[in-house]
Design a protein around this motif. Structure first.
Motif, PDB file in Angstrom:
ATOM      1  N   LYS A  50       0.815  -1.220   0.000  1.00  0.00           N
ATOM      2  CA  LYS A  50       0.000   0.000   0.000  1.00  0.00           C
ATOM      3  C   LYS A  50       0.848   1.270   0.000  1.00  0.00           C
ATOM      4  CE  LYS A  50      -4.332  -1.734   1.808  1.00  0.00           C
ATOM      5  NZ  LYS A  50      -5.446  -1.521   2.731  1.00  0.00           N
ATOM      6  N   GLY A  51       2.158   1.124  -0.102  1.00  0.00           N
ATOM      7  CA  GLY A  51       2.987   2.301  -0.296  1.00  0.00           C
ATOM      8  C   GLY A  51       3.904   2.684   0.835  1.00  0.00           C
ATOM      9  N   LEU A  52       3.941   1.912   1.925  1.00  0.00           N
ATOM     10  CA  LEU A  52       4.852   2.230   3.024  1.00  0.00           C
ATOM     11  C   LEU A  52       6.128   1.393   2.922  1.00  0.00           C
ATOM     12  CD1 LEU A  52       2.458   2.392   6.131  1.00  0.00           C
ATOM     13  CD2 LEU A  52       3.048   4.197   4.496  1.00  0.00           C
ATOM     14  N   VAL A  53       7.189   1.919   3.470  1.00  0.00           N
ATOM     15  CA  VAL A  53       8.365   1.106   3.751  1.00  0.00           C
ATOM     16  C   VAL A  53       8.266   0.714   5.225  1.00  0.00           C
ATOM     17  CG1 VAL A  53      10.877   1.027   3.883  1.00  0.00           C
ATOM     18  CG2 VAL A  53       9.757   2.250   2.011  1.00  0.00           C
ATOM     19  N   VAL A  54       8.218  -0.583   5.496  1.00  0.00           N
ATOM     20  CA  VAL A  54       7.958  -1.086   6.849  1.00  0.00           C
ATOM     21  C   VAL A  54       9.240  -1.629   7.450  1.00  0.00           C
ATOM     22  CG1 VAL A  54       6.623  -2.717   8.226  1.00  0.00           C
ATOM     23  CG2 VAL A  54       5.579  -1.645   6.220  1.00  0.00           C
ATOM     24  N   VAL A  55       9.497  -1.245   8.695  1.00  0.00           N
ATOM     25  CA  VAL A  55      10.681  -1.707   9.414  1.00  0.00           C
ATOM     26  C   VAL A  55      10.247  -2.296  10.749  1.00  0.00           C
ATOM     27  CG1 VAL A  55      12.895  -1.045  10.448  1.00  0.00           C
ATOM     28  CG2 VAL A  55      12.097   0.103   8.361  1.00  0.00           C
ATOM     29  N   VAL A 374      -1.892   4.070   6.560  1.00  0.00           N
ATOM     30  CA  VAL A 374      -1.099   4.576   5.434  1.00  0.00           C
ATOM     31  C   VAL A 374      -1.276   6.089   5.301  1.00  0.00           C
ATOM     32  CG1 VAL A 374      -0.830   4.518   2.924  1.00  0.00           C
ATOM     33  CG2 VAL A 374      -1.069   2.380   4.203  1.00  0.00           C
ATOM     34  N   ASN A 375      -2.512   6.569   5.390  1.00  0.00           N
ATOM     35  CA  ASN A 375      -2.756   8.005   5.287  1.00  0.00           C
ATOM     36  C   ASN A 375      -2.042   8.769   6.392  1.00  0.00           C
ATOM     37  OD1 ASN A 375      -4.420   7.610   3.076  1.00  0.00           O
ATOM     38  ND2 ASN A 375      -6.309   7.629   4.275  1.00  0.00           N
ATOM     39  N   PHE A 376      -2.127   8.246   7.612  1.00  0.00           N
ATOM     40  CA  PHE A 376      -1.486   8.908   8.742  1.00  0.00           C
ATOM     41  C   PHE A 376       0.034   8.935   8.568  1.00  0.00           C
ATOM     42  CE2 PHE A 376       0.327   8.826  13.068  1.00  0.00           C
ATOM     43  CZ  PHE A 376      -0.227   9.997  13.578  1.00  0.00           C
ATOM     44  N   SER A 377       0.592   7.815   8.122  1.00  0.00           N
ATOM     45  CA  SER A 377       2.033   7.745   7.921  1.00  0.00           C
ATOM     46  C   SER A 377       2.491   8.716   6.836  1.00  0.00           C
ATOM     47  CB  SER A 377       2.446   6.316   7.550  1.00  0.00           C
ATOM     48  OG  SER A 377       2.099   5.408   8.573  1.00  0.00           O
ATOM     49  N   ALA A 378       1.648   8.910   5.834  1.00  0.00           N
ATOM     50  CA  ALA A 378       2.023   9.782   4.732  1.00  0.00           C
ATOM     51  C   ALA A 378       1.843  11.255   5.063  1.00  0.00           C
ATOM     52  CB  ALA A 378       1.198   9.426   3.492  1.00  0.00           C
ATOM     53  N   HIS A 379       0.744  11.591   5.768  1.00  0.00           N
ATOM     54  CA  HIS A 379       0.360  12.995   5.911  1.00  0.00           C
ATOM     55  C   HIS A 379       0.188  13.476   7.361  1.00  0.00           C
ATOM     56  CE1 HIS A 379      -0.365  12.593   1.648  1.00  0.00           C
ATOM     57  NE2 HIS A 379      -1.300  11.686   1.853  1.00  0.00           N
ATOM     58  N   GLY A 380       0.276  12.577   8.345  1.00  0.00           N
ATOM     59  CA  GLY A 380      -0.012  12.969   9.715  1.00  0.00           C
ATOM     60  C   GLY A 380      -1.494  13.106   9.997  1.00  0.00           C
TER      61      GLY A 380
END
Length: 431
Positions: A50-55, A374-380
């Motif tokens: 979905k577009g995140l890089v996950v660690v 995903v939205n939160f990670s991208a935009h806060g």
């Protein structure tokens, strides 16, 4: 087993190191005494698609991660000991900051997320001066509670020991292991060090959830230079957007409380003391079924109001928004309900990772929940097209976002019950 365990796992679907995708860093729970980053529950492929890089990563727990003694403090150039697990987490974030571009990640959009002790770690890192600039958003699952709330002893800010207190307990622990010098402590085998791993700090006790773990973060003056409340009041925390909340069947609520009117009244007397009569008037129970129902209703109200008080304090001091939630969906094939940690597969959108009888409804909920992440990670901000609106909390806001069985606003409690729980928290002694 050894301390040579500080490894990371990275999931990415980026096609180039120039993609600059938001980064999602997961911190596992486990009461600060257990856990590992390669747990299949934390598989990051679903979020990566979905577009995140996950660690995910490992950090030291138990005595390896949180033992403090005077000789360890004296050895430190910073005059501290006991927060090695948090230093591991900060080291992982520094690695992400230096290297994540190679995986298509954006080092200026790093979300740290965790559940239980991982949620507490998120809040500790937001508070730590050593993590400044490394954290841009935070997700604290079953984590943030009002600063007067003693309910979750393992997580509560008020249960953080001072360095001197942690050192005293560390000396007692070492003596129990027949080690009185640093050399003797370092000569202990892994098996010997793990003896007593789950010991509790018996010097403090919460009214419901008992003693906190012996090994946990320490107010050492270096990693944690001051309490969260002091950091917030002085504007010294990392002012970043936060998501936090609770689950339906945790913090004293369950699918089978097993209460009777007699046991329910005894609980009320022990927990609420002089406020017990008022509590029983607000949550009356004359039958076993009513005692069960009111046990759950009061526990859920208590946890939501507590988190709302935390959010009110945050919103009054921070510029960044806070978004509260209440998770209500029970994973399939079990009887514990929406238990502690039941949201994790849905956050990661990875029902494939664990062997439960997942349904189309579960997959739909996971797809929706992970879009908020995903939205939160991208935009806060978790909101996006096609999603039920999730409003941020303002001062005095007592509405949370229901996530799970439904998606929409949910009142934390009615006005009389909110006022009662607030008075209860304010009446707690300094822990």
């Amino acid at each position: 087993m050894s301390e040579d365990c500080l490894n990371l796992n990275v999931w990415t679907a980026a096609e180039s190191s120039h993609d600059r995708r938001p980064v999602f860093v997961w911190i596992y729970g486990g009461r600060f005494t257990s856990g590992y980053g390669s747990d299949p529950t934390f598989d990051g492929a679903g979020l990566a698609e979905k577009g995140l890089v996950v660690v995910t990563f490992n950090y030291r727990t138990g005595p390896f991660g949180f033992l403090a003694t005077p000789v360890l403090t004296a050895e430190s150039p910073h005059g501290s000991s006991g927060n090695y697990g948090l230093l591991d987490q900060i080291a992982a974030l520094k690695w992400v900051h230096r290297n994540i571009k190679a995986f298509g990640g954006d080092p200026d959009r790093v979300t740290i997320a965790g559940q239980s002790a991982g949620a507490a770690s998120v809040l500790e890192l937001i508070n730590s001066p050593l993590a400044k600039g490394l954290v841009h958003r935070g997700i604290s699952e079953s984590g943030a509670r009002g600063t007067d709330d003693p309910e979750i002893a393992a997580l509560a800010e008020s249960y953080r020991p001072t360095l001197a207190g942690a050192e005293r307990q560390g000396l007692t622990w070492a003596a129990q292991h027949k080690a009185t010098t640093l050399a003797q402590m370092r000569a202990l085998s892994v098996e010997e060090l793990l003896d007593g791993l789950d010991d509790n700090d018996t010097t403090v006790e919460g009214p419901v959830n008992g003693h906190p773990p012996l090994f946990r973060p320490v107010l050492d003056g270096y990693v944690l230079a001051r309490t969260y409340e002091e950091s917030l009041s002085r504007g010294l925390h990392s002012d970043v957007p936060v998501i936090t909340g609770n689950n339906k069947d945790e913090s004293g609520a369950s699918t089978a409380p097993g209460a009777t009117p007699t046991s329910y009244q005894a609980m009320a007397s022990k927990k609420y003391g002089d406020l017990a009569d008022e509590f029983l008037a607000l949550y009356p129970a004359a039958t076993n079924a009513e005692a069960d129902a009111q046990t759950n209703a009061s526990a859920r109200d208590n946890s939501r109001v507590s988190t709302s008080l935390w959010a009110t304090e945050w919103a009054s001091r921070a510029k960044s928004p806070v978004f509260k939630y209440f998770w209500t969906h029970a994973p399939p094939g079990q009887t514990q309900g929406a238990y502690h940690g039941s949201e994790i597969n849905y956050i990661f959108d990875n029902p494939y990772a664990t062997d439960l009888p997942w349904t189309d409804d579960d997959r739909r909920i996971a797809a929706t929940m992970s879009r908020y992440v995903v939205n939160f990670s991208a935009h806060g901000d978790p909101n996006g097209r096609g999603l039920a609106h999730w409003a941020p909390s303002g001062p005095g806001s007592f509405t949370s976002m229901e996530l799970g069985d439904d998606f929409g606003p949910l009142l934390d409690a009615d006005a009389a019950r909110r006022a009662f729980h607030k008075r209860y928290f304010e009446a707690q002694p300094p822990w």
